[in-house]
Design an enzyme around this catalytic site. Structure first.
Site, PDB file in Angstrom:
ATOM      1  N   HIS A  53       0.857  -1.179   0.000  1.00 16.76           N
ATOM      2  CA  HIS A  53       0.000   0.000   0.000  1.00 16.76           C
ATOM      3  C   HIS A  53       0.892   1.228   0.000  1.00 16.76           C
ATOM      4  O   HIS A  53       2.010   1.211   0.550  1.00 16.76           O
ATOM      5  CB  HIS A  53      -0.882   0.030   1.248  1.00 16.76           C
ATOM      6  CG  HIS A  53      -1.964  -0.989   1.263  1.00 16.76           C
ATOM      7  ND1 HIS A  53      -3.126  -0.822   1.978  1.00 16.76           N
ATOM      8  CD2 HIS A  53      -2.080  -2.203   0.664  1.00 16.76           C
ATOM      9  CE1 HIS A  53      -3.913  -1.863   1.818  1.00 16.76           C
ATOM     10  NE2 HIS A  53      -3.288  -2.728   1.027  1.00 16.76           N
ATOM     11  N   GLU A  55       0.906   3.915   1.728  1.00 18.60           N
ATOM     12  CA  GLU A  55       1.321   4.380   3.048  1.00 18.60           C
ATOM     13  C   GLU A  55       2.492   3.569   3.598  1.00 18.60           C
ATOM     14  O   GLU A  55       3.467   4.127   4.110  1.00 18.60           O
ATOM     15  CB  GLU A  55       0.166   4.301   4.051  1.00 18.60           C
ATOM     16  CG  GLU A  55      -1.062   5.082   3.669  1.00 18.60           C
ATOM     17  CD  GLU A  55      -2.105   4.242   2.946  1.00 18.60           C
ATOM     18  OE1 GLU A  55      -1.774   3.554   1.945  1.00 18.60           O
ATOM     19  OE2 GLU A  55      -3.277   4.281   3.358  1.00 18.60           O
ATOM     20  N   CYS A  83      -6.289   2.069   5.865  1.00 19.79           N
ATOM     21  CA  CYS A  83      -6.894   0.844   6.375  1.00 19.79           C
ATOM     22  C   CYS A  83      -6.223   0.488   7.709  1.00 19.79           C
ATOM     23  O   CYS A  83      -5.311   1.172   8.164  1.00 19.79           O
ATOM     24  CB  CYS A  83      -6.712  -0.280   5.363  1.00 19.79           C
ATOM     25  SG  CYS A  83      -4.979  -0.818   5.164  1.00 19.79           S
ATOM     26  N   CYS A  86      -2.369   0.013   7.391  1.00 21.78           N
ATOM     27  CA  CYS A  86      -1.612   1.249   7.173  1.00 21.78           C
ATOM     28  C   CYS A  86      -1.667   2.179   8.381  1.00 21.78           C
ATOM     29  O   CYS A  86      -0.667   2.790   8.750  1.00 21.78           O
ATOM     30  CB  CYS A  86      -2.117   1.954   5.925  1.00 21.78           C
ATOM     31  SG  CYS A  86      -1.806   0.975   4.431  1.00 21.78           S
TER      32      CYS A  86
END
Length: 149
Positions: A53, A55, A83, A86
């Site tokens: 991801h 992040e 999420c 993250c």
């Protein structure tokens, strides 16, 4: 730079993700002095890595740039509400602040479903700024998914 200007950098990163069929999410990390030290976008499809991801990738790069996993005083700017993975990575890095654009009512945990950053049961809390350039961030995601339907 303002949060709006920083979100512009994150939006530019998000657009790069769509070039390789990844969900267009972008993230940047600033150090305590306000300098951008990392900028990444989603790479799950590109790398086959479920943890890739924007992040997480940006936080890893920021830690490398600083030479420490502790990101005290740093700011994470991301186009979509993080999420659990993250937001947990942000919490574990001791980030000072997270700024995000679009809310994620299905998986977001910095204001939508929950707020990891404000839970005093965790050993570190951080400030959260929501809905910066939200319409632009949401439109980018909507367009991406509309093209796939």
């Amino acid at each position: 730079m303002t949060d709006d200007e920083l979100m512009g950098l994150a939006l530019a990163e998000a657009e790069r993700a769509a070039e390789h069929d990844d969900v267009p999410v972008g993230a940047v990390v600033l150090n305590a002095d306000g300098d951008v030290i990392a900028a990444r976008h989603n790479e799950r499809e590109l790398t086959g890595d479920p943890t890739a991801h924007a992040e997480v990738l940006a936080l890893r790069d920021a830690a490398t740039a600083l030479g420490s996993w502790r990101l005290d005083g740093c700011t994470l700017v991301v186009t979509l509400e993080p999420c659990a993975m993250c937001a947990g990575a942000a919490q574990q890095s001791r980030i000072g602040r997270v700024v995000y654009g679009a809310m994620d009512m299905k998986a977001g945990v910095l204001g939508s479903l929950y707020n990891i950053g404000a839970d005093p049961r965790f050993p570190h809390e951080f400030d959260v700024v929501m809905r910066v350039r939200e319409d632009e961030c949401a439109a980018l995601l909507s367009a991406f998914f509309a093209d796939r339907r």
